[in-house]
Motif scaffolding. Structure first.
Motif, PDB file in Angstrom:
ATOM      1  N   LEU A  58       0.833  -1.204   0.000  1.00  0.00           N
ATOM      2  CA  LEU A  58       0.000   0.000   0.000  1.00  0.00           C
ATOM      3  C   LEU A  58       0.868   1.255   0.000  1.00  0.00           C
ATOM      4  O   LEU A  58       0.539   2.241  -0.670  1.00  0.00           O
ATOM      5  N   TYR A  59       1.977   1.218   0.743  1.00  0.00           N
ATOM      6  CA  TYR A  59       2.871   2.371   0.761  1.00  0.00           C
ATOM      7  C   TYR A  59       3.556   2.558  -0.596  1.00  0.00           C
ATOM      8  O   TYR A  59       3.716   3.686  -1.061  1.00  0.00           O
ATOM      9  N   LEU A  60       3.938   1.467  -1.233  1.00  0.00           N
ATOM     10  CA  LEU A  60       4.583   1.596  -2.542  1.00  0.00           C
ATOM     11  C   LEU A  60       3.628   2.208  -3.558  1.00  0.00           C
ATOM     12  O   LEU A  60       4.015   3.062  -4.364  1.00  0.00           O
ATOM     13  N   LEU A  61       2.361   1.803  -3.522  1.00  0.00           N
ATOM     14  CA  LEU A  61       1.355   2.367  -4.431  1.00  0.00           C
ATOM     15  C   LEU A  61       0.950   3.780  -4.026  1.00  0.00           C
ATOM     16  O   LEU A  61       0.274   4.467  -4.776  1.00  0.00           O
ATOM     17  N   ASN A  62       1.348   4.188  -2.818  1.00  0.00           N
ATOM     18  CA  ASN A  62       0.874   5.448  -2.230  1.00  0.00           C
ATOM     19  C   ASN A  62      -0.645   5.436  -2.069  1.00  0.00           C
ATOM     20  O   ASN A  62      -1.326   6.454  -2.199  1.00  0.00           O
ATOM     21  N   ASP A  63      -1.173   4.256  -1.782  1.00  0.00           N
ATOM     22  CA  ASP A  63      -2.599   4.116  -1.495  1.00  0.00           C
ATOM     23  C   ASP A  63      -2.898   4.402  -0.030  1.00  0.00           C
ATOM     24  O   ASP A  63      -4.057   4.588   0.342  1.00  0.00           O
ATOM     25  N   ARG A  64      -1.874   4.409   0.796  1.00  0.00           N
ATOM     26  CA  ARG A  64      -2.039   4.654   2.226  1.00  0.00           C
ATOM     27  C   ARG A  64      -1.145   5.826   2.614  1.00  0.00           C
ATOM     28  O   ARG A  64       0.033   5.857   2.250  1.00  0.00           O
ATOM     29  N   TYR A  65      -1.709   6.787   3.342  1.00  0.00           N
ATOM     30  CA  TYR A  65      -0.966   8.000   3.680  1.00  0.00           C
ATOM     31  C   TYR A  65       0.066   7.735   4.771  1.00  0.00           C
ATOM     32  O   TYR A  65      -0.191   7.022   5.740  1.00  0.00           O
TER      33      TYR A  65
END
Length: 472
Positions: A58-65
């Protein structure tokens, strides 16, 4: 109950990895599993078998702040979030990494059931087969996440030579295991699910945390799609939708809470409908949230929020713009239990839409767009909704992917899909953002699309060996 189950697991491991004398030595206050109910109880402890944390994807996709203060600390999360290819993620991943440990813990429980439930007492043969079938589907769900997290993405031409992940099938803690190829792992998961179906996996499972027949078909559709086997993916998507094709009406949900949603100063939590009773569920499985208590929706970056379709009632009902001190983001306003790791009808509709688009003749994407719009019409506000139209495969995939990435945010699916599209090359969507005046990009060819095994796994591989699939 949790204490009982943990003790049950520990003593069962001792029982089956040591001498048979333990059959006659039951520790005071403990219980060695003998009945089918004893084994089935393992499926109900969501803490040990029902979590699917995939935070670093999620962090790699920047889907999670990730907050500004967190970004000031050199961690694995920071390296992934900022697409720092110079960072040594192997060194940064030197502590417990939940994706690996939680999923292999779930696999251990499934192995225990599959290996020893055949001799369970106080049950019929069919009841025994049903519990084993549940465990096989759950094991496959876990392995799919692991192989799409720690190994390079599936490529038909190279999968049999690409190093995958440890395949562990025994409940014996001393049993040998092997780090198999990506192809072997995929073959194993497909066979597991098909065996579960043949064994009589029920159309209606014991509970929503027990995967039903629709979940098995949905999981096969997901696996075959990841293999770019669109014919079989479509076949199993249709079978899943025969079991359940219902979609939740997010427009009605928006109307119900419209006053609170449209109040820019009201950040009070709304009850999420995506819980155990969500009508789209085939199988409920937690993601990065704990199953032991109600949690709040995760926050997302502003750039990520901008990728939602205008008028998306699901987005409007889940996040709200917020700026606090040095952080500006979209704050999650939902609260409850979230099916981020399971299987839903929405995903299957979108798998079907892509398969139909891939198989379209003479650039006729109308059936694919109708399938996509079956989802969109329950999400997009009436004043913004327009039927989807595409004249090329690129346009069709872009529209389907936009909805799918948004619908399945916080699950492993957008990450797995991105890797699949990166491999193909034709439908790539490079990631880019601006942070503190500097532009950052993540290329489709970046080595960061494969995660490093945690140090604990490499240093303590048990009765086997594990080699890193990344250089750093």
């Amino acid at each position: 109950m949790k204490y009982l189950l943990i003790q049950l697991i520990l003593w069962t491991g001792v029982l089956f990895s040591s001498c048979t004398d333990y059959l006659n030595i039951v520790p005071k206050g403990e219980k060695i599993p003998t009945t089918l109910a004893d084994f089935e109880a393992l499926l109900r402890d969501e803490y040990t078998i029902g979590q699917t944390p995939v935070a670093n994807a999620l962090y790699l996709l920047n889907d999670r702040y990730l907050t500004v203060s967190n970004l000031n600390t050199p961690t694995l999360a920071t390296a992934n979030y900022m697409w720092d290819e110079q960072a040594d993620r192997i060194i940064l991943n030197n502590s417990s990494e939940n994706t690996y440990y939680y999923l292999y813990m779930a696999i251990a429980n499934c192995n225990l059931i599959i290996e020893h439930a055949p001799t369970a007492t106080e049950c019929t043969d069919q009841e025994r087969a049903e519990v084993i079938a549940y465990a096989k589907v759950i094991r496959s769900v876990c392995y799919f996440t692991l192989v799409n997290f720690y190994a390079d993405t599936y490529d038909k031409e190279t999968a049999s030579q690409t190093r995958g992940i440890p395949l562990i099938t025994s409940a014996n803690i001393n049993a040998p295991h092997e780090q198999v190829s990506v192809q072997e792992l995929y073959d194993f998961t497909i066979n597991d699910i098909k065996e579960a179906i043949s064994a009589g996996l029920p159309e209606k499972s014991m509970t929503v945390i027990h995967p039903n027949l629709g979940a098995a078909y949905a999981m096969l559709a997901r696996i075959y799609l990841q293999m770019s086997d669109f014919e079989h993916a479509l076949q199993y998507a249709d079978k899943a939708l025969e079991q359940n094709d219902r979609l939740f009406d997010w427009n009605a949900y928006y109307d119900q809470y419209k006053e609170r949603i449209e109040d820019p100063d009201n950040y009070d939590n709304l009850p999420t409908p995506t819980d155990y009773t969500y009508i789209e569920n085939y199988y409920f499985r937690c993601g990065d949230n704990s199953p032991n208590y109600s949690s709040s929706e995760l926050a997302i970056p502003v750039e990520r929020a901008n990728r939602f379709e205008q008028g998306d009632a699901r987005f409007l009902s889940r996040w709200k713009y917020r700026s606090v001190n040095q952080d500006t983001y979209y704050d999650g306003i939902g609260s409850g239990y979230f099916n981020w790791g399971g299987l839903t009808t929405c995903e299957v509709y979108l798998i079907k839409a892509e398969c139909l688009a891939r198989q379209a003749v003479n650039n006729d994407f109308s059936e694919a767009m109708q399938t996509l719009d079956a989802v969109r019409i329950t999400r997009i506000r009436p004043e913004f909704y327009q039927p989807s139209a595409a004249s090329t495969l690129q346009e069709a995939i872009r529209l389907i992917r936009r909805t799918k990435d948004n619908e399945l945010i916080f699950s492993i699916v957008p990450f797995a899909d991105a890797r699949r599209f990166n491999r193909e090359g034709e439908f790539v969507q490079p990631l880019s953002k601006t942070y503190q005046g500097k532009t950052y990009t993540l290329s489709p060819q970046s080595p960061m699309w494969t995660m490093p095994f945690p140090a604990g796994a490499i240093n303590n591989p048990g009765n086997g060996t594990i080699e890193q699939n990344v250089s750093k």
